[in-house]
Design a protein around this motif. Sequence first.
Motif, mmCIF file in Angstrom:
data_model
loop_
_atom_site.group_PDB
_atom_site.id
_atom_site.type_symbol
_atom_site.label_atom_id
_atom_site.label_comp_id
_atom_site.label_asym_id
_atom_site.label_seq_id
_atom_site.Cartn_x
_atom_site.Cartn_y
_atom_site.Cartn_z
ATOM 1 N N PHE A 110 -24.849 49.434 -7.880
ATOM 2 C CA PHE A 110 -23.841 48.861 -8.438
ATOM 3 C C PHE A 110 -23.215 47.712 -8.274
ATOM 4 O O PHE A 110 -22.929 46.607 -8.828
ATOM 5 N N ALA A 111 -24.095 47.441 -6.512
ATOM 6 C CA ALA A 111 -23.183 46.392 -5.758
ATOM 7 C C ALA A 111 -24.516 45.709 -4.843
ATOM 8 O O ALA A 111 -24.919 46.343 -3.924
ATOM 9 N N ARG A 112 -23.863 44.534 -4.341
ATOM 10 C CA ARG A 112 -24.769 44.020 -3.284
ATOM 11 C C ARG A 112 -23.940 44.420 -1.987
ATOM 12 O O ARG A 112 -24.629 44.928 -1.124
ATOM 13 N N ARG A 113 -22.781 44.731 -1.317
ATOM 14 C CA ARG A 113 -22.131 45.347 -0.892
ATOM 15 C C ARG A 113 -20.729 45.922 -1.382
ATOM 16 O O ARG A 113 -20.403 45.852 -2.249
ATOM 17 N N LEU A 114 -20.441 47.078 -0.491
ATOM 18 C CA LEU A 114 -19.270 47.868 -0.595
ATOM 19 C C LEU A 114 -18.465 48.133 0.293
ATOM 20 O O LEU A 114 -18.395 47.904 1.973
ATOM 21 N N MET A 115 -17.119 48.147 -0.367
ATOM 22 C CA MET A 115 -16.152 48.595 1.102
ATOM 23 C C MET A 115 -15.052 49.216 0.621
ATOM 24 O O MET A 115 -14.812 49.933 -0.512
ATOM 25 N N ALA A 116 -14.655 49.636 1.751
ATOM 26 C CA ALA A 116 -13.676 51.364 1.431
ATOM 27 C C ALA A 116 -12.337 51.128 1.854
ATOM 28 O O ALA A 116 -11.936 50.133 2.506
ATOM 29 N N ILE A 117 -11.510 51.884 1.392
ATOM 30 C CA ILE A 117 -10.206 51.786 1.545
ATOM 31 C C ILE A 117 -10.149 52.772 1.795
ATOM 32 O O ILE A 117 -9.055 53.971 0.823
ATOM 33 N N ASP A 118 -8.729 53.029 3.143
ATOM 34 C CA ASP A 118 -8.847 54.427 3.618
ATOM 35 C C ASP A 118 -7.867 54.627 4.259
ATOM 36 O O ASP A 118 -6.387 53.236 4.169
ATOM 37 N N GLN B 75 -4.822 50.248 6.130
ATOM 38 C CA GLN B 75 -3.711 49.178 6.332
ATOM 39 C C GLN B 75 -2.076 49.626 6.905
ATOM 40 O O GLN B 75 -1.611 49.404 7.940
ATOM 41 N N ASN B 76 -2.365 51.026 7.603
ATOM 42 C CA ASN B 76 -1.424 52.144 7.689
ATOM 43 C C ASN B 76 -1.646 51.626 9.826
ATOM 44 O O ASN B 76 -2.615 50.678 10.444
ATOM 45 N N TYR B 77 -0.205 51.626 10.063
ATOM 46 C CA TYR B 77 -0.217 52.008 11.830
ATOM 47 C C TYR B 77 -1.175 52.860 12.554
ATOM 48 O O TYR B 77 -1.739 52.122 13.992
ATOM 49 N N THR B 78 -1.063 53.740 11.710
ATOM 50 C CA THR B 78 -1.716 54.587 12.203
ATOM 51 C C THR B 78 -3.333 54.159 13.615
ATOM 52 O O THR B 78 -4.147 54.134 13.958
ATOM 53 N N ALA B 79 -4.445 53.328 12.065
ATOM 54 C CA ALA B 79 -4.836 52.873 11.814
ATOM 55 C C ALA B 79 -5.449 52.224 13.216
ATOM 56 O O ALA B 79 -6.110 51.348 14.239
ATOM 57 N N GLN B 80 -4.064 51.201 14.178
ATOM 58 C CA GLN B 80 -3.564 50.136 14.912
ATOM 59 C C GLN B 80 -3.656 50.906 16.816
ATOM 60 O O GLN B 80 -3.277 50.680 17.269
ATOM 61 N N ALA B 81 -2.182 52.095 16.168
ATOM 62 C CA ALA B 81 -1.825 52.598 17.257
ATOM 63 C C ALA B 81 -3.149 53.534 17.593
ATOM 64 O O ALA B 81 -3.308 54.449 19.300
ATOM 65 N N PHE C 43 -11.669 46.587 9.156
ATOM 66 C CA PHE C 43 -10.380 45.561 9.257
ATOM 67 C C PHE C 43 -8.518 46.799 9.141
ATOM 68 O O PHE C 43 -8.592 47.436 8.150
ATOM 69 N N LEU C 44 -8.454 46.736 9.994
ATOM 70 C CA LEU C 44 -7.256 47.889 10.245
ATOM 71 C C LEU C 44 -6.111 47.287 11.268
ATOM 72 O O LEU C 44 -5.624 46.879 11.807
ATOM 73 N N GLY C 45 -4.687 47.539 9.952
ATOM 74 C CA GLY C 45 -3.896 47.543 10.889
ATOM 75 C C GLY C 45 -2.507 47.005 10.056
ATOM 76 O O GLY C 45 -3.320 46.689 9.140
#
Length: 356
Positions: free
Chosen positions: A117-125, A140-146, A162-164
């Motif tokens: 369906f697409a050339r590239r995929l991105m997941a938001i988790d 985008q959560n603080y847990t992802a950077q902590a 891309f974390l935090g």
Amino acid sequence: MRVLIRADASMTIGSGHIARCVTLANVLRRDGADVRFACRQLPGHLLQRLAEQSFITYPLPERYEQQSQGATIESSLPWQEDIDALAGQLSDEAQFDWLIVDHYGLDARWEKAARPFARRLMAIDDLANRPHAVDVLLDQNYTAQALDTPYARWIDARCQTFLGPRFALMRDEFQCEPIPIRPKVERVLVNFGGFDAAGQVHATMLALQGFADLQVDFVAGLHNPHWETMSARVDAHPGWRLYTQVSDFFSLMQQADLFIGAGGGTTWERAALGLPTLCISVANNQQLNAQLLAEAGVHLYLGRHEDLAPQRLTSAVASLREDPALRQAYADRSRALVDGRGARRIADALAAAADN
């Protein structure tokens, strides 16, 4: 650039996935992208609202044959049925540049099958609990950077992360000045998400009954089952106001001295404004993030809504309203986490990759 977003909203799931995706979609659209949404027609879906914002939408089935009864928001969807339904909607469409998936029920199996369906995929988790097969991952959560490399076991080494909260998907107005911290709390804003499935707005009303001098704005969410009871309580309190939806939630936040709410997407909006918060988790996936933020001095966390006695919330409000130094400390620490430019950063990254 052509972008397809696969996300759902419902009375159970809530509206947060769609809300943050719309924020990113609007930034991409201002840059000239054609952004579309594919969503299931679940009770409380937001397809009509997306269409009203001039997004082309692809409706997917409410239920799948292989879907288990009593599934939670983190339960796996029958990924092949979802792919087949999406393929049926996209049969006449050219390949997209990006497919963005924001869904706890979909994982690497779906992502691999969605490659045509697409050339590239991105997941938001938010969960870091399942494998992904994508080119870009945002948490985008603080847990992802902590936490130490929470996605190391779940993604390929070539996946860009891309974390935090620096990458939190927030509307432009949250690139703003902080609210003033007054000597005493005069106005409180209460909101527990777009649907308030936990019924926590009504529970908070019960806890605030003794504060006759407080101005309180309650945003109760769509189809709230306690609406009539809450309306009666508001009628008995001249300083209380009750909304099902507001067109300018940002303005209500700017006017507040204290926020009482959940650990979802508004966490970063509150942080951008430096709005002191009493946080109560209303979903399992909010607990760790809310706890770690409390340990970092960003807000006061009162735990899970199922375990919270009204007296404890009452006591917390009474204590915090008389403590401007603590509220200022919460404001300073929360504003250090975000600058409101996360959506811009992600949009630029997607555009740069699409040009390669």
